[in-house]
Design an enzyme around this catalytic site. Sequence first.
Site, PDB file in Angstrom:
ATOM      1  N   HIS A  57      34.969  50.163  40.042  1.00 44.64           N
ATOM      2  CA  HIS A  57      36.392  50.040  40.397  1.00 44.64           C
ATOM      3  C   HIS A  57      37.219  49.751  39.149  1.00 44.64           C
ATOM      4  O   HIS A  57      37.187  48.649  38.602  1.00 44.64           O
ATOM      5  CB  HIS A  57      36.606  48.922  41.421  1.00 44.64           C
ATOM      6  CG  HIS A  57      38.016  48.871  41.934  1.00 44.64           C
ATOM      7  ND1 HIS A  57      38.339  49.174  43.235  1.00 44.64           N
ATOM      8  CD2 HIS A  57      39.191  48.584  41.317  1.00 44.64           C
ATOM      9  CE1 HIS A  57      39.645  49.063  43.389  1.00 44.64           C
ATOM     10  NE2 HIS A  57      40.190  48.694  42.241  1.00 44.64           N
ATOM     11  N   HIS A  59      41.050  51.082  36.783  1.00 44.57           N
ATOM     12  CA  HIS A  59      42.318  51.838  36.736  1.00 44.57           C
ATOM     13  C   HIS A  59      42.522  52.334  35.307  1.00 44.57           C
ATOM     14  O   HIS A  59      43.120  51.650  34.481  1.00 44.57           O
ATOM     15  CB  HIS A  59      43.495  50.967  37.172  1.00 44.57           C
ATOM     16  CG  HIS A  59      43.414  50.581  38.617  1.00 44.57           C
ATOM     17  ND1 HIS A  59      44.050  51.281  39.609  1.00 44.57           N
ATOM     18  CD2 HIS A  59      42.713  49.599  39.238  1.00 44.57           C
ATOM     19  CE1 HIS A  59      43.767  50.730  40.784  1.00 44.57           C
ATOM     20  NE2 HIS A  59      42.957  49.705  40.583  1.00 44.57           N
ATOM     21  N   GLN A 152      49.073  54.533  45.185  1.00 38.58           N
ATOM     22  CA  GLN A 152      49.421  53.139  44.839  1.00 38.58           C
ATOM     23  C   GLN A 152      50.591  52.581  45.649  1.00 38.58           C
ATOM     24  O   GLN A 152      50.556  51.451  46.101  1.00 38.58           O
ATOM     25  CB  GLN A 152      49.736  53.062  43.342  1.00 38.58           C
ATOM     26  CG  GLN A 152      50.335  51.746  42.862  1.00 38.58           C
ATOM     27  CD  GLN A 152      49.319  50.640  42.705  1.00 38.58           C
ATOM     28  OE1 GLN A 152      48.531  50.642  41.775  1.00 38.58           O
ATOM     29  NE2 GLN A 152      49.319  49.690  43.633  1.00 38.58           N
ATOM     30  N   HIS A 210      41.419  50.643  48.329  1.00 31.60           N
ATOM     31  CA  HIS A 210      41.886  49.277  48.165  1.00 31.60           C
ATOM     32  C   HIS A 210      42.176  48.802  49.586  1.00 31.60           C
ATOM     33  O   HIS A 210      42.991  49.414  50.278  1.00 31.60           O
ATOM     34  CB  HIS A 210      43.176  49.236  47.363  1.00 31.60           C
ATOM     35  CG  HIS A 210      43.002  49.460  45.899  1.00 31.60           C
ATOM     36  ND1 HIS A 210      42.577  50.645  45.375  1.00 31.60           N
ATOM     37  CD2 HIS A 210      43.200  48.611  44.843  1.00 31.60           C
ATOM     38  CE1 HIS A 210      42.519  50.534  44.052  1.00 31.60           C
ATOM     39  NE2 HIS A 210      42.889  49.322  43.706  1.00 31.60           N
ATOM     40  N   GLU A 213      43.851  43.764  50.083  1.00 28.41           N
ATOM     41  CA  GLU A 213      43.963  42.973  48.853  1.00 28.41           C
ATOM     42  C   GLU A 213      45.169  42.061  49.004  1.00 28.41           C
ATOM     43  O   GLU A 213      46.238  42.283  48.439  1.00 28.41           O
ATOM     44  CB  GLU A 213      44.111  43.875  47.613  1.00 28.41           C
ATOM     45  CG  GLU A 213      44.033  43.079  46.307  1.00 28.41           C
ATOM     46  CD  GLU A 213      44.281  43.916  45.065  1.00 28.41           C
ATOM     47  OE1 GLU A 213      44.561  45.119  45.185  1.00 28.41           O
ATOM     48  OE2 GLU A 213      44.189  43.357  43.949  1.00 28.41           O
ATOM     49  N   ASP A 309      38.138  46.423  37.425  1.00 26.77           N
ATOM     50  CA  ASP A 309      39.490  46.670  37.950  1.00 26.77           C
ATOM     51  C   ASP A 309      40.523  46.929  36.849  1.00 26.77           C
ATOM     52  O   ASP A 309      41.132  47.990  36.824  1.00 26.77           O
ATOM     53  CB  ASP A 309      39.946  45.519  38.852  1.00 26.77           C
ATOM     54  CG  ASP A 309      41.029  45.950  39.847  1.00 26.77           C
ATOM     55  OD1 ASP A 309      41.437  47.120  39.840  1.00 26.77           O
ATOM     56  OD2 ASP A 309      41.456  45.099  40.654  1.00 26.77           O
ATOM     57  N   TRP A 315      48.528  44.115  35.525  1.00 27.74           N
ATOM     58  CA  TRP A 315      47.957  43.124  36.436  1.00 27.74           C
ATOM     59  C   TRP A 315      47.104  42.085  35.718  1.00 27.74           C
ATOM     60  O   TRP A 315      46.853  41.020  36.229  1.00 27.74           O
ATOM     61  CB  TRP A 315      47.101  43.820  37.502  1.00 27.74           C
ATOM     62  CG  TRP A 315      47.903  44.743  38.346  1.00 27.74           C
ATOM     63  CD1 TRP A 315      48.622  44.407  39.468  1.00 27.74           C
ATOM     64  CD2 TRP A 315      48.118  46.145  38.138  1.00 27.74           C
ATOM     65  NE1 TRP A 315      49.257  45.506  39.959  1.00 27.74           N
ATOM     66  CE2 TRP A 315      48.974  46.591  39.176  1.00 27.74           C
ATOM     67  CE3 TRP A 315      47.672  47.063  37.188  1.00 27.74           C
ATOM     68  CZ2 TRP A 315      49.392  47.918  39.289  1.00 27.74           C
ATOM     69  CZ3 TRP A 315      48.100  48.378  37.298  1.00 27.74           C
ATOM     70  CH2 TRP A 315      48.941  48.795  38.325  1.00 27.74           C
TER      71      TRP A 315
HETATM   72 FE   FE2 Z   1      42.215  48.232  41.904  1.00 30.16          FE
END
Ligand code: FE2
Length: 429
Positions: A57, A59, A152, A210, A213, A309, A315
């Site tokens: 996982h 991005h 997203q 996802h 979350e 991630d 993030w």
């Molecule tokens: Fe993610």
Amino acid sequence: MFDLIVKHATLPDGREGIDIAIKDGRIAAVEAGITAEAGEVIDATGRLVTPPFVDPHFHMDATLSLGLPRMNVSGTLLEGIALWGELRQIVTREELVERASRYCDLAVSQGLLAIRSHVDTTDPRLVTAEALLEVQARVKPYIDLQLVAFPQDGYFRAPDGVKALDRALDMGVNIVGGIPHFERTMDEGRASVEALCRIAADRGLPVDMHCDETDDPMSRHVETLAAQTVRFGLQGRVAGSHLTSMHSMDNYYVSKLIPLIAEAGMHVIPNPLINIMLQGRHDTYPKRRGMTRVRELMAAGINVAFGHDCVMDPWYSMGSGDMLEVGHMAIHVAQMAGVEDKRKIFDALTVNSARAMALEGYGLQKGCNADLVVLQARDPAEALRLKPVRLAVVKRGRVIARTAPRITALALEGRPVRIDGSVDHAPVR
Ligand code: FE2
């Protein structure tokens, strides 16, 4: 005559003094005392040799963009999504390719040779998908890069969400993503799970969403995902990423939910670094940890695989492509510090992740792909503790990265002269 022999290795299952012989990109023998000649020999005496790290996982479209176009001031998931929304409108394909390629180089140096990356499909220009498909082809000789079409800003919530995801799949992004908890309503979230599972069934693709979350214990899309997995016959092909709402759910409800996840053969992908950083942000004190129920899911026989991630993005301002850092955090957040616990955590960075990504030929058995990593550590527990140097990274029998061992020269009266970074309580002779 072999191409390469790794001598006297310690394997993750605890076997010691094992030789791994490699021929034509595959593992030809795994046993003690191989005497045949080889083009190259790596002495791994007392060193852990593992199949490569696998990140299920990530991005890669956002990675290494920290500070662009500005920092995430509140540090929340929601500001991160808004910030990425700003960057997404101005980013070019070239910039995306350059950053993703740099991350792949870092990954190789860390022995991370398979990555599943979500690709944001919100902007209908789809430069993200174009860029990451280009990177996927470029790194193919040394990284298995899987791509997930990830809406997203919501499959139904984003203006062109439905069409753009479909186009990304047509372009060759071949895993179906989703974000049901970010749709406008619970009902639309539920409908998105159903629609996306239907697409996966029709196109014969895997699903990786996802899911939940959030800290909201009433965010229960994982229940729908499990049900739709069974309904569409997708067992074994569906992953639920994050599932952080499970942390806050009522125990009685979870006692019904975990068997549903097991029945659906779903893979569960927590992201310990990001979960501990982003969840519980709306709490004062006590603050929830937010990571899903790893120990309980594993105990139910569910395949749990940890993801990194984010690295240096809207993030998460930290990270180094090191899956051992992910495992180190998982041990703390899940409070899994026992001997058997650590073995399970190490599996969740390697074999479990390979299973979640359906990688073929993964492992250190005879006949598997000759992909492995030699670590400056004696065993998985020490690797998780020290996050040691990756001495050699081998892909299809070829050494593609080497790092010198960490050895400190002490200048202290009466103390050993040199200290091996993997054996910090014993002197190096
Ligand atoms: Fe993610």
